[in-house]
Design a protein around this motif. Structure first.
Motif, PDB file in Angstrom:
ATOM      1  N   PHE A  17       0.862  -1.176   0.000  1.00  0.00           N
ATOM      2  CA  PHE A  17       0.000   0.000   0.000  1.00  0.00           C
ATOM      3  C   PHE A  17       0.902   1.230   0.000  1.00  0.00           C
ATOM      4  CE2 PHE A  17      -2.639  -3.170   2.256  1.00  0.00           C
ATOM      5  CZ  PHE A  17      -3.753  -3.137   1.434  1.00  0.00           C
ATOM      6  N   ASP A  18       0.527   2.259  -0.763  1.00  0.00           N
ATOM      7  CA  ASP A  18       1.311   3.492  -0.718  1.00  0.00           C
ATOM      8  C   ASP A  18       0.837   4.348   0.462  1.00  0.00           C
ATOM      9  OD1 ASP A  18      -0.923   5.090  -1.518  1.00  0.00           O
ATOM     10  OD2 ASP A  18      -0.420   4.815  -3.628  1.00  0.00           O
ATOM     11  N   ARG A  19       1.504   5.459   0.681  1.00  0.00           N
ATOM     12  CA  ARG A  19       1.200   6.320   1.818  1.00  0.00           C
ATOM     13  C   ARG A  19      -0.246   6.810   1.833  1.00  0.00           C
ATOM     14  NH1 ARG A  19       5.727   9.549   4.654  1.00  0.00           N
ATOM     15  NH2 ARG A  19       7.278   8.319   3.591  1.00  0.00           N
ATOM     16  N   GLY A  20      -0.744   7.207   0.680  1.00  0.00           N
ATOM     17  CA  GLY A  20      -2.122   7.692   0.588  1.00  0.00           C
ATOM     18  C   GLY A  20      -3.132   6.603   0.913  1.00  0.00           C
ATOM     19  N   ALA A  23      -3.098   5.956   4.604  1.00  0.00           N
ATOM     20  CA  ALA A  23      -3.770   7.037   5.339  1.00  0.00           C
ATOM     21  C   ALA A  23      -5.281   6.818   5.351  1.00  0.00           C
ATOM     22  CB  ALA A  23      -3.426   8.392   4.720  1.00  0.00           C
ATOM     23  N   VAL A  24      -5.838   6.420   4.218  1.00  0.00           N
ATOM     24  CA  VAL A  24      -7.284   6.160   4.129  1.00  0.00           C
ATOM     25  C   VAL A  24      -7.664   4.964   5.008  1.00  0.00           C
ATOM     26  CG1 VAL A  24      -9.128   5.417   2.564  1.00  0.00           C
ATOM     27  CG2 VAL A  24      -7.514   7.179   1.839  1.00  0.00           C
ATOM     28  N   ILE A  25      -6.898   3.883   4.909  1.00  0.00           N
ATOM     29  CA  ILE A  25      -7.194   2.672   5.682  1.00  0.00           C
ATOM     30  C   ILE A  25      -7.044   2.938   7.178  1.00  0.00           C
ATOM     31  CG2 ILE A  25      -6.430   0.322   6.179  1.00  0.00           C
ATOM     32  CD1 ILE A  25      -5.614   0.131   3.178  1.00  0.00           C
ATOM     33  N   LEU A  26      -5.957   3.601   7.578  1.00  0.00           N
ATOM     34  CA  LEU A  26      -5.730   3.851   9.003  1.00  0.00           C
ATOM     35  C   LEU A  26      -6.718   4.871   9.562  1.00  0.00           C
ATOM     36  CD1 LEU A  26      -1.845   3.737   9.122  1.00  0.00           C
ATOM     37  CD2 LEU A  26      -3.455   2.062  10.062  1.00  0.00           C
ATOM     38  N   GLY A  27      -7.230   5.770   8.732  1.00  0.00           N
ATOM     39  CA  GLY A  27      -8.286   6.681   9.170  1.00  0.00           C
ATOM     40  C   GLY A  27      -9.544   5.913   9.552  1.00  0.00           C
ATOM     41  N   LEU A  28      -9.944   4.988   8.699  1.00  0.00           N
ATOM     42  CA  LEU A  28     -11.094   4.125   8.999  1.00  0.00           C
ATOM     43  C   LEU A  28     -10.805   3.266  10.225  1.00  0.00           C
ATOM     44  CD1 LEU A  28     -13.829   2.786   8.381  1.00  0.00           C
ATOM     45  CD2 LEU A  28     -12.597   1.256   6.827  1.00  0.00           C
ATOM     46  N   TYR A  29      -9.599   2.710  10.292  1.00  0.00           N
ATOM     47  CA  TYR A  29      -9.216   1.860  11.423  1.00  0.00           C
ATOM     48  C   TYR A  29      -9.343   2.634  12.740  1.00  0.00           C
ATOM     49  CZ  TYR A  29      -6.400  -0.900  14.602  1.00  0.00           C
ATOM     50  OH  TYR A  29      -5.974  -1.619  15.680  1.00  0.00           O
ATOM     51  N   GLY A  30      -8.861   3.865  12.765  1.00  0.00           N
ATOM     52  CA  GLY A  30      -8.947   4.678  13.979  1.00  0.00           C
ATOM     53  C   GLY A  30     -10.378   4.935  14.412  1.00  0.00           C
ATOM     54  N   ALA A  50      -1.277  -7.181  -1.442  1.00  0.00           N
ATOM     55  CA  ALA A  50      -1.010  -6.547  -0.154  1.00  0.00           C
ATOM     56  C   ALA A  50      -2.292  -6.689   0.660  1.00  0.00           C
ATOM     57  CB  ALA A  50      -0.652  -5.073  -0.332  1.00  0.00           C
ATOM     58  N   VAL A  51      -2.164  -7.072   1.920  1.00  0.00           N
ATOM     59  CA  VAL A  51      -3.332  -7.335   2.760  1.00  0.00           C
ATOM     60  C   VAL A  51      -3.232  -6.553   4.064  1.00  0.00           C
ATOM     61  CG1 VAL A  51      -4.698  -9.114   3.922  1.00  0.00           C
ATOM     62  CG2 VAL A  51      -3.461  -9.681   1.825  1.00  0.00           C
ATOM     63  N   PHE A  52      -4.326  -5.856   4.399  1.00  0.00           N
ATOM     64  CA  PHE A  52      -4.477  -5.200   5.696  1.00  0.00           C
ATOM     65  C   PHE A  52      -5.593  -5.949   6.398  1.00  0.00           C
ATOM     66  CE2 PHE A  52      -6.025  -2.200   8.770  1.00  0.00           C
ATOM     67  CZ  PHE A  52      -4.920  -1.455   9.152  1.00  0.00           C
ATOM     68  N   VAL A  98     -14.611   1.363  -2.051  1.00  0.00           N
ATOM     69  CA  VAL A  98     -14.651  -0.025  -1.571  1.00  0.00           C
ATOM     70  C   VAL A  98     -14.795  -0.049  -0.055  1.00  0.00           C
ATOM     71  CG1 VAL A  98     -13.281  -2.136  -1.390  1.00  0.00           C
ATOM     72  CG2 VAL A  98     -13.377  -0.917  -3.553  1.00  0.00           C
ATOM     73  N   LEU A  99     -14.138   0.876   0.648  1.00  0.00           N
ATOM     74  CA  LEU A  99     -14.186   0.882   2.114  1.00  0.00           C
ATOM     75  C   LEU A  99     -15.532   1.350   2.667  1.00  0.00           C
ATOM     76  CD1 LEU A  99     -10.624   2.162   3.049  1.00  0.00           C
ATOM     77  CD2 LEU A  99     -11.482  -0.183   3.024  1.00  0.00           C
ATOM     78  N   ARG A 100     -16.389   1.908   1.818  1.00  0.00           N
ATOM     79  CA  ARG A 100     -17.718   2.351   2.289  1.00  0.00           C
ATOM     80  C   ARG A 100     -18.528   1.202   2.874  1.00  0.00           C
ATOM     81  NH1 ARG A 100     -19.027   6.063  -2.679  1.00  0.00           N
ATOM     82  NH2 ARG A 100     -17.653   7.780  -2.160  1.00  0.00           N
ATOM     83  N   VAL A 101     -18.282  -0.010   2.409  1.00  0.00           N
ATOM     84  CA  VAL A 101     -19.004  -1.158   2.961  1.00  0.00           C
ATOM     85  C   VAL A 101     -18.697  -1.305   4.458  1.00  0.00           C
ATOM     86  CG1 VAL A 101     -17.285  -2.954   2.413  1.00  0.00           C
ATOM     87  CG2 VAL A 101     -19.690  -3.544   2.480  1.00  0.00           C
TER      88      VAL A 101
END
Length: 111
Positions: A17-20, A23-30, A50-52, A98-101
């Protein structure tokens, strides 16, 4: 001239995953951690994906996996959210879409 990589021949052949994207994934995670839904995460960077992974507790199977598969970019989309049972919940070319789900699950848990 490029500096040598710490693992010659291994760094370039992995998907990440790139930095951007992080940032999107970790924002949702937080937000999900704040809501008490998620407690831990793990990341894997393999040759084709790549898997989170997100967990309710560290010792269990992941609740969800957020995957990036660049080879699927022109077909189904390179991003996917996969549930605990292996079912693809959403797939597409835009990570935020995709993360909206998972965002919907956050809204339900707050209500």
């Amino acid at each position: 001239m490029n500096a040598p990589t710490p693992f010659p021949g291994r760094q370039d052949d992995r998907v990440a995953f790139d930095r951007g994207e992080l940032a999107v994934i970790l924002g949702l995670y937080g937000r999900m951690v704040s809501a008490g839904e998620w407690r831990d995460y793990g990341m894997s960077f393999l040759r084709d994906v790549a898997v989170f992974s997100v967990f309710r507790r560290a010792a269990e199977h992941p609740l969800y996996r957020i995957e990036k598969r660049p080879k699927l970019r022109n077909r189904q989309g390179q991003y996917a959210v996969i549930g605990m049972d292996g079912q693809i919940l959403k797939r597409g070319g835009e990570l935020k879409t995709v993360l909206r789900v998972l965002e919907r699950k956050l809204i339900r848990s707050v209500e």
